[in-house]
Every structure is written in structure tokens, then in C-alpha cells.
Scaffold this motif. Structure first.
Motif, PDB file in Angstrom:
ATOM      1  N   ASN A   1       0.852  -1.180   0.000  1.00  0.00           N
ATOM      2  CA  ASN A   1       0.000   0.000   0.000  1.00  0.00           C
ATOM      3  C   ASN A   1       0.895   1.240   0.000  1.00  0.00           C
ATOM      4  O   ASN A   1       1.419   1.649   1.040  1.00  0.00           O
TER       5      ASN A   1
ATOM      6  N   ASN B   1      -1.407   4.500   1.797  1.00  0.00           N
ATOM      7  CA  ASN B   1      -1.933   4.541   3.164  1.00  0.00           C
ATOM      8  C   ASN B   1      -0.989   4.014   4.226  1.00  0.00           C
ATOM      9  O   ASN B   1      -1.287   4.106   5.417  1.00  0.00           O
ATOM     10  N   SER B   2       0.132   3.425   3.817  1.00  0.00           N
ATOM     11  CA  SER B   2       1.101   2.943   4.801  1.00  0.00           C
ATOM     12  C   SER B   2       2.221   3.968   4.977  1.00  0.00           C
ATOM     13  O   SER B   2       2.869   4.362   3.998  1.00  0.00           O
ATOM     14  N   SER B   3       2.473   4.356   6.215  1.00  0.00           N
ATOM     15  CA  SER B   3       3.485   5.379   6.489  1.00  0.00           C
ATOM     16  C   SER B   3       4.898   4.894   6.197  1.00  0.00           C
ATOM     17  O   SER B   3       5.799   5.699   5.954  1.00  0.00           O
TER      18      SER B   3
ATOM     19  N   LEU C   1       5.582   1.844   4.055  1.00  0.00           N
ATOM     20  CA  LEU C   1       5.735   1.141   2.782  1.00  0.00           C
ATOM     21  C   LEU C   1       5.809   2.080   1.584  1.00  0.00           C
ATOM     22  O   LEU C   1       6.105   1.650   0.468  1.00  0.00           O
ATOM     23  N   LYS C   2       5.590   3.361   1.815  1.00  0.00           N
ATOM     24  CA  LYS C   2       5.809   4.329   0.736  1.00  0.00           C
ATOM     25  C   LYS C   2       7.304   4.566   0.510  1.00  0.00           C
ATOM     26  O   LYS C   2       7.691   5.170  -0.482  1.00  0.00           O
TER      27      LYS C   2
ATOM     28  N   LEU D   1       3.071  -4.769  10.823  1.00  0.00           N
ATOM     29  CA  LEU D   1       2.399  -4.665   9.527  1.00  0.00           C
ATOM     30  C   LEU D   1       1.415  -5.815   9.349  1.00  0.00           C
ATOM     31  O   LEU D   1       1.665  -6.936   9.793  1.00  0.00           O
ATOM     32  N   SER D   2       0.319  -5.521   8.678  1.00  0.00           N
ATOM     33  CA  SER D   2      -0.699  -6.544   8.399  1.00  0.00           C
ATOM     34  C   SER D   2      -0.463  -7.147   7.015  1.00  0.00           C
ATOM     35  O   SER D   2      -0.197  -6.422   6.049  1.00  0.00           O
TER      36      SER D   2
ATOM     37  N   ASP E   1      -2.070  -3.236   4.499  1.00  0.00           N
ATOM     38  CA  ASP E   1      -0.665  -2.829   4.427  1.00  0.00           C
ATOM     39  C   ASP E   1       0.007  -3.600   3.294  1.00  0.00           C
ATOM     40  O   ASP E   1       0.568  -3.019   2.369  1.00  0.00           O
TER      41      ASP E   1
END
Length: 532
Positions: free
Chosen positions: A287, A290-292, A294-295, A377-378, A426
Motif C-alpha cells: 500500500n 496509506n502505509s506510512s 511502505l511508501k 504490519l498486516s 498494508d
């Protein structure tokens, strides 16, 4: 007289024992988890694609015997000298299951429906080779500017943006299937939700539908080629659990069942086994929006390099799958090159397992984000096949090699689709099968605002490479654009590519005249013959 009565009793008993002399045992196939919709312009999952091979037909279709594109509802077509205008001529005797004539307008209406942004079709981009289709979907042009023209009831003219050699492959695809405007307006929002809320253009029609359990089909008497369709009924089962499905097959209650890799060892020498090379990728979708964490590209790359893919496929698939290092798997052609295989021509673009490099990248990424601890993380995994095992192995690799805590969420197939589409994740474990034989079937998944770009990745340079590949007429220049997109995908770690599977099926020997495919629909039993 006594002998006569006795004969009648014996004959009657025989009829009862065999279920009646006219009973035809149905062809029963397990197709896995039920998809979220049968609406051709909204469906995206492979189960629905298989179901619709029985129920619907497009301008073209795949032939069971030759595995090539052949005429479907169109009897023939012409292509202009410049390769841009396709003219399709419909058959004279084609009807919907209710007896209404199938016309060129049914195709135009369906395609415009898919392209209409209000429809929110995730597969709208499949129609983007058509002139101004992408612009209409973006609300930049009007409907009458799209390159779809009804000449008359039996003639459809389609103008493309650029030469697209595989266009007749696209017209066999789900999103290009016709729908009847009058019928859709009549049933409204209930369209495709129940057996009586669908019109059928294909070889079968649905007579009963128990959701998440089974569909019962019988021959569509209005199908133009009905004489070669067997009289047997078809039952499609929705059984997600591979062990349960196999047990039912062993009890002779299923004719076709997919095997998991865990089940392969017991059946590897079985004459009923079909091993199919599959042009499919499995990957971890990130993602990006929306993931702080994973960007961050370095963190994504760290996750990729911390997963031992060789071990992963050996343990989870018994070595049947192969670890891969490209967005595009092997088996997807590219014209004008020796191997006719894009992945082999390009070479590896994604990094291999390297836990020391992964640790270094994670530290650098965390430093860039100014954090000193990674959040839990999910990882969403749907509950079919060996997905749970994949999730557990990935969870352990990331814990052991990076000290990242992963919460594996096991959900149903439908929930996984819904959450992925909503961006509620995530990381998600997902697969993608080639819809047609060209690298774009994988690479255009990740263009900015693409219908299937659930991770919301965005890169202008990547988008431009895809745009060139979609419009460039010169094969070498087109190849270079595709190659550049593939390289960017690897460098940016858009996703974490994992493996390319093989499909395993058991088929009852009483069934003949069917086909399995590595590209597009998984299999075709619409013209199957069944020995009683």
C-alpha cells in the motif's frame, strides 16, 4: 401372465436403480471460491471468468482443440491496411437466452458501460486500445468521439489508437462481453445477482444458484452452436478448501478438481493429472498511499530481499512453482525477438534474497522516515490453497531477518478482494494471470489511477513508458518502452514478486474434449463430452 408381471417388476426396478433411462449424469466441476459478481463489466476474478465461459460468449473465443482465437458471436472480421480499423460481422442466428436478437449495439452498450467512469469498472483499461476510450473514461471527451461505431445490427466497426495485433484476443475477454441494454434497465441494480437476473449469450444458461455452494447449468437452446453442445447438465461447485474438494472427487462426486501443491506427490504418476504451465505471478502488494512506512522504496526493497524465495517455493509448493524476478513471467510473448519470451529477453529486474543487504536497506529507510522502530504490519491472505503457508513463511522470514512483526490475517476470497479494492491493507498476497499474450497484461496494472492498481503506486516515468508501449508501432521501440517499465518496476519495488505457479488438475477419464490454458481463462469444458 406371472412371467409378464415379473418382467415388468424387474424392468421397473432397473429404471429406479439407474435413476431412469433418460437421466444424464451432470458434469461437475469445482471452480473454487465464488467471485463477487457475474457482471462482465465489473468482474475481475478468475472464478467468474471461468463461470462466464459457460454462460457468455464474445465476438471471439479460444478454441478447445487448437487453443487459438476463433470466431465467436462474430462470424468474421476485416482489418484495414493501416491496422487501425477492425470491422466485425455478427452471425445471422445469434440470440439471447430469452429469444431476443444479439446485435452490434449490445457490444457497443457493454463497452461504453465499462468505460463510463460512473460504472467504476476496474477493467475499463482493457478497452483503452480503442480510440478515445481512455479519454472518455477520464471525462475528457464525449461518448460519440469513441472509436466504436454500429454500422447496422450485424456490423460493428472499432477504431484503435495504434496497431494492436492481439486485439482479437482482447475481444474474447470478460470485459468485452455483450450485455442487453433493455434487460439491464429492466432489472436495474439486481443485474447478475441471481440466475433469473442474467441473460445468456453462451452455450449454457443457469437454472439454479445457491450462493457460495453451487450453480446448476443446462444447455442454452438459443445458442447458435447448440448442436455440438452435449445434453448433459453442468454443476459448478464453490469449494475453497482443496482437501474437501479432493475428497469429494475421490467419492466420484466431482469430475474436475484443482490440486494444491501439497497434494501433488500422491498423484504425480496418476493418468488423470494435468500439469499446466501458468503465465501467472504471485506477489506481495504494497500500500504505497496509506502505509506510512511502505511508501519508502528502501523499506519495500528490504522486505523483498529478506524473503528467501527459493526456500519459499520449495516448502510451500513442493518445488512445483518457480521463484521469479520480473513483473512479467515466462511464457508471455513479445514479437520480433528470438525467444518470443519477454522475461527471457529482458533478464531479471528484481533483487534476489540477500538478508545482509536487506538489513542495511531497512536501517537506511527508517532513517529517511525518522523512525527508530518499525510498526507491526498486516499481511492479508485469502484462505484458499496454500496461501496460509505462504503467509506463515513470509511472516517468519521477516521476523528472523529484519525483526519486523507481521500480523497474518486469513480472510475469505471475497473479503480479500473487497479490502484490496478499498485500499484497506498494508501488504496483500495476491496473484495475477495473463489476460492476453503481451507484457502489457502485467505491466499496465501499475499505471497511476489504474483500475487494478490497488496499492496506488504512481510514477510519471513508468506511466510514460506504458503509454509509449500502448501506442508505438515500431516493435523495437515498443520493446524498449516495455523493458524500461519492467526495469523501473524492479528498481522501485512496486510489489515484491514471489513465484510463478503451475496449475494441477485431476479430470475424471469419462470426460473428453476440453482444454487447459496458461493465459486467460483457466480451462474450457463448454464443449466437453461425457461418457455415461
Amino acid at each position: 401372465m406371472i412371467k409378464k408381471i415379473l418382467s415388468i417388476v424387474i424392468f421397473s426396478f432397473a429404471l429406479i436403480s439407474c435413476g431412469g433411462s433418460n437421466e444424464v449424469i451432470p458434469l461437475t466441476i469445482n471452480v473454487g471460491s465464488e467471485g463477487r459478481t457475474l457482471d462482465p463489466q465489473l468482474a475481475t476474478d478468475s472464478t467468474t471468468t471461468v463461470v462466464n465461459t459457460f454462460l457468455q460468449e464474445g465476438l471471439t473465443r479460444l478454441d478447445v482443440n487448437s487453443k487459438k482465437i476463433v470466431p465467436g458471436l462474430a462470424k468474421s472480421w476485416d482489418l484495414s491496411k493501416d491496422g487501425l480499423v477492425w470491422t466485425f460481422y455478427l452471425r445471422d442466428n445469434i440470440k439471447w437466452s430469452n429469444g431476443d436478437e444479439i446485435t452490434a449495439n449490445d457490444f457497443k452498450y457493454a463497452w461504453l458501460r465499462a468505460l463510463n467512469p460512473d460504472t467504476a469498472s476496474e477493467y475499463a483499461y482493457m478497452l483503452f486500445p480503442i480510440k478515445n476510450a481512455k479519454e472518455y473514461n477520464a471525462k475528457k471527451v464525449k461518448e460519440d468521439e469513441i472509436g466504436i461505431k454500429v454500422i447496422n445490427d450485424k456490423t460493428l466497426e472499432v477504431t484503435l489508437n495504434s496497431v494492436t495485433p492481439y486485439f482479437t484476443s482482447l475481444t474474447s475477454f470478460l470485459t468485452y462481453l455483450p450485455v442487453n441494454e433493455k434487460f439491464i434497465k429492466k432489472v436495474g441494480s439486481e443485474f447478475s445477482l441471481e440466475a433469473d437476473k442474467i441473460l445468456y449469450s453462451g452455450p449454457y444458461k443457469m437454472v439454479d444458484w445457491v450462493h457460495n455452494a453451487e450453480m446448476k447449468l443446462e444447455k442454452n437452446e438459443n445458442y447458435y452452436d447448440k448442436d455440438i453442445i452435449s445434453d448433459h447438465k453442468v454443476v459448478l461447485k464453490f469449494i475453497a478448501d482443496s482437501t474437501a474438494a479432493l475428497n469429494i472427487f475421490k467419492n466420484d462426486e466431482l469430475d474436475v478438481v484443482a490440486l494444491s501443491s501439497e497434494q501433488y506427490e500422491k498423484f504425480k504418476d496418476d493418468k488423470r493429472l494435468h500439469l499446466v504451465e501458468d503465465a501467472t505471478i504471485w506477489y506481495l502488494g504494497f500500500n504505497h498511499m496509506n502505509s506510512s512506512v511502505l511508501k519508502n522504496r528502501k523499506i519495500r526493497k528490504a522486505i523483498l530481499q529478506a524473503i528467501d524465495k527459493e526456500k519459499l517455493v520449495e516448502i510451500a509448493t513442493n518445488g512445483i512453482s518457480k521463484d521469479i524476478y520480473n513483473i512479467t513471467p515466462t511464457g508471455v510473448g513479445i514479437e520480433g525477438f528470438k525467444t518470443n519470451d519477454f522475461a527471457l529477453e529482458v533478464g531479471e529486474t528484481f533483487s534476489r534474497f540477500n538478508k545482509e543487504e536487506a538489513k542495511k536497506l531497512l536501517k537506511e529507510g527508517m532513517r529517511e522516515l525518522n523512525i527508530d522502530k518499525m510498526p507491526t504490519l498486516s499481511l492479508i491472505v485469502n484462505d484458499g490453497g496454500v496461501n496460509k503457508k505462504f503467509g506463515e513463511i513470509i511472516q517468519e522470514d521477516l521476523r528472523k531477518n529484519l525483526s519486523i512483526d507481521i500480523n497474518v490475517e486469513l480472510v475469505t476470497f471475497k473479503e480479500r478482494l473487497a479490502r484490496t479494492n478499498a485500499g484497506d491493507f498494508d501488504i496483500v498476497l495476491r496473484g495475477w494471470n495473463a489476460d492476453y499474450k503481451d507484457p502489457l497484461t502485467f505491466l499496465d496494472l501499475f499505471v497511476t489511477n489504474g483500475g487494478n492498481n490497488s496499492g496506488k503506486y504512481s510514477n510519471k516515468e513508468y506511466d510514460e513508458s506504458i503509454r509509449i508501449a500502448q501506442t508505438e508501432k515500431d516493435p523495437k521501440k515498443r520493446f524498449e518502452a516495455l523493458k524500461k517499465a519492467e526495469k523501473i518496476a524492479g528498481e522501485d519495488v512496486i510489489v515484491a514478486i514471489l513465484h510463478q505457479p503451475k496449475k494441477l488438475y485431476l479430470v475424471n477419464p469419462r470426460v473428453s474434449n476440453y482444454a487447459f490454458y496458461g493465459i486467460g481463462v483457466k480451462f474450457d469444458f463448454t464443449r466437453a463430452k461425457v461418457k455415461e
